[in-house]
Motif scaffolding. Sequence first.
Motif, short mmCIF file in Angstrom:
data_model
loop_
_atom_site.label_atom_id
_atom_site.label_comp_id
_atom_site.label_asym_id
_atom_site.label_seq_id
_atom_site.Cartn_x
_atom_site.Cartn_y
_atom_site.Cartn_z
N GLY A 116 0.79 -1.21 0.00
CA GLY A 116 0.00 0.00 0.00
C GLY A 116 0.83 1.26 0.00
N PRO A 117 0.14 2.41 0.04
CA PRO A 117 0.79 3.71 -0.08
C PRO A 117 1.88 4.01 0.95
CG PRO A 117 -1.58 3.94 -0.30
CD PRO A 117 -1.31 2.52 0.11
N LYS A 118 1.80 3.43 2.13
CA LYS A 118 2.78 3.72 3.18
C LYS A 118 3.74 2.56 3.41
CE LYS A 118 1.10 7.76 4.28
NZ LYS A 118 1.84 8.99 4.12
N ILE A 119 3.79 1.62 2.45
CA ILE A 119 4.66 0.45 2.57
C ILE A 119 5.73 0.52 1.48
CG2 ILE A 119 4.79 -2.07 2.70
CD1 ILE A 119 2.90 -0.88 4.83
N ASN A 120 6.98 0.69 1.86
CA ASN A 120 8.12 0.68 0.93
C ASN A 120 7.98 1.66 -0.24
OD1 ASN A 120 9.07 -1.39 2.53
ND2 ASN A 120 8.60 -3.00 1.08
N GLY A 121 7.27 2.75 -0.05
CA GLY A 121 7.10 3.72 -1.14
C GLY A 121 6.07 3.28 -2.16
N ASN A 122 5.25 2.29 -1.85
CA ASN A 122 4.17 1.79 -2.70
C ASN A 122 4.61 1.37 -4.10
OD1 ASN A 122 1.52 1.03 -3.24
ND2 ASN A 122 0.86 3.09 -3.78
N PRO A 123 5.63 0.52 -4.22
CA PRO A 123 6.04 0.07 -5.55
C PRO A 123 4.96 -0.71 -6.29
CG PRO A 123 7.12 -1.22 -3.86
CD PRO A 123 6.41 -0.11 -3.16
N GLU A 124 3.97 -1.25 -5.56
CA GLU A 124 2.88 -1.98 -6.21
C GLU A 124 1.84 -1.03 -6.81
OE1 GLU A 124 2.94 -5.13 -6.86
OE2 GLU A 124 4.69 -5.63 -5.63
N GLY A 125 1.89 0.24 -6.43
CA GLY A 125 1.01 1.25 -7.03
C GLY A 125 -0.47 1.08 -6.70
N VAL A 126 -0.79 0.59 -5.51
CA VAL A 126 -2.19 0.41 -5.14
C VAL A 126 -2.71 1.65 -4.41
CG1 VAL A 126 -2.08 -2.10 -5.09
CG2 VAL A 126 -1.55 -0.83 -3.03
N ALA A 127 -4.03 1.87 -4.49
CA ALA A 127 -4.64 3.08 -3.91
C ALA A 127 -4.74 3.02 -2.39
CB ALA A 127 -6.02 3.30 -4.51
N GLY A 128 -4.99 1.84 -1.84
CA GLY A 128 -5.13 1.68 -0.39
C GLY A 128 -4.30 0.50 0.08
N HIS A 129 -4.27 0.30 1.39
CA HIS A 129 -3.50 -0.81 1.93
C HIS A 129 -4.28 -2.11 1.75
CE1 HIS A 129 -1.53 2.66 3.75
NE2 HIS A 129 -0.46 1.91 3.53
N GLU A 130 -3.55 -3.15 1.32
CA GLU A 130 -4.17 -4.44 1.00
C GLU A 130 -3.34 -5.58 1.56
OE1 GLU A 130 -4.63 -4.93 -3.22
OE2 GLU A 130 -5.29 -2.86 -3.51
N LEU A 131 -4.00 -6.72 1.75
CA LEU A 131 -3.34 -7.96 2.14
C LEU A 131 -3.43 -8.93 0.97
CD1 LEU A 131 -4.80 -8.33 5.73
CD2 LEU A 131 -2.40 -7.94 5.14
N VAL A 132 -2.28 -9.36 0.47
CA VAL A 132 -2.23 -10.33 -0.63
C VAL A 132 -1.81 -11.67 -0.03
CG1 VAL A 132 -1.17 -10.94 -2.83
CG2 VAL A 132 -1.54 -8.52 -2.26
N PRO A 133 -2.70 -12.67 -0.05
CA PRO A 133 -2.32 -13.98 0.49
C PRO A 133 -1.19 -14.59 -0.37
CG PRO A 133 -4.70 -13.85 0.10
CD PRO A 133 -4.07 -12.65 -0.55
N HIS A 134 -0.10 -14.99 0.27
CA HIS A 134 1.00 -15.60 -0.48
C HIS A 134 0.53 -16.86 -1.21
CE1 HIS A 134 3.96 -13.37 2.28
NE2 HIS A 134 3.90 -12.75 1.13
N ALA A 135 -0.41 -17.59 -0.62
CA ALA A 135 -0.92 -18.81 -1.24
C ALA A 135 -1.69 -18.54 -2.52
CB ALA A 135 -1.81 -19.57 -0.25
N GLU A 136 -2.09 -17.29 -2.74
CA GLU A 136 -2.85 -16.94 -3.94
C GLU A 136 -2.08 -15.99 -4.85
OE1 GLU A 136 -6.68 -15.48 -2.66
OE2 GLU A 136 -6.90 -17.13 -1.24
N ALA A 137 -0.76 -15.95 -4.70
CA ALA A 137 0.06 -15.06 -5.53
C ALA A 137 -0.09 -15.41 -7.01
CB ALA A 137 1.52 -15.14 -5.11
N GLU A 138 0.02 -14.39 -7.84
CA GLU A 138 -0.08 -14.56 -9.29
C GLU A 138 0.95 -15.57 -9.78
OE1 GLU A 138 0.84 -11.85 -13.27
OE2 GLU A 138 0.75 -10.88 -11.31
N ARG A 139 0.49 -16.56 -10.53
CA ARG A 139 1.39 -17.55 -11.10
C ARG A 139 2.01 -16.99 -12.38
NH1 ARG A 139 -0.79 -20.12 -7.45
NH2 ARG A 139 -0.82 -22.25 -6.83
N LEU A 140 3.26 -17.34 -12.61
CA LEU A 140 4.02 -16.78 -13.73
C LEU A 140 4.52 -17.87 -14.66
CD1 LEU A 140 6.20 -14.29 -11.64
CD2 LEU A 140 4.08 -13.76 -12.88
N ASP A 141 4.74 -17.48 -15.91
CA ASP A 141 5.37 -18.35 -16.90
C ASP A 141 6.72 -17.71 -17.19
OD1 ASP A 141 5.97 -20.19 -18.86
OD2 ASP A 141 4.70 -19.25 -20.39
#
Length: 180
Positions: A116-141
């Motif tokens: 979120g905005p107050k975490i590490n300078g918001n490199p994820e670019g989200v509008a508010g603070h959020e919790l992303v479950p590690h178990a549901e992280a985006e899968r990559l190729d």
Amino acid sequence: MKKIPTVFARDPDDRKRVLPEANPVCQWVLDGEGTPTRKYDGTCVMLDEHGVWWARREVRPGRTRPPGYLPVMTDEVTGKTVGWEPIGQSAYAKYHAEALTTAPEPRRPGTYELIGPKINGNPEGVAGHELVPHAEAERLDVPRDLVGLRSWLLAHPRYEGIVWHHPDGRRAKLKHRDFA
């Protein structure tokens, strides 16, 4: 929570960089095993099986551990101890509380990335603070070799990195900054 090893060996003269050789404990990644997922750039928090929230905390050698701190492991190279502190005394408590107001129910025990905005300078670019479950992280190729992974990560600068999940529970990571 254990520190996740890096896929490639670190340069002993510059620990911020990787060498073009596999870290032996992560050879399985280069052999095509495991599922690659996006590594989000935030701070790790955990919901335990009793419904209690914790924040990841590193304590440097010689420093006092915070009250209620649960050490998990000490890095032999840096001497830093990684563990959990009660979220209420964490510097991120306010932002975690905000994220809880928007997080979907029910929340399952496990680890989450607080972004979120107050975490590490918001490199994820989200509008508010959020919790992303590690178990549901985006899968990559992604490729499975040094040159391919370097090219892929440099082409995706908004991704902090990649975390591979092996079916037996092992994990490995590679960060964008390993190639900076």
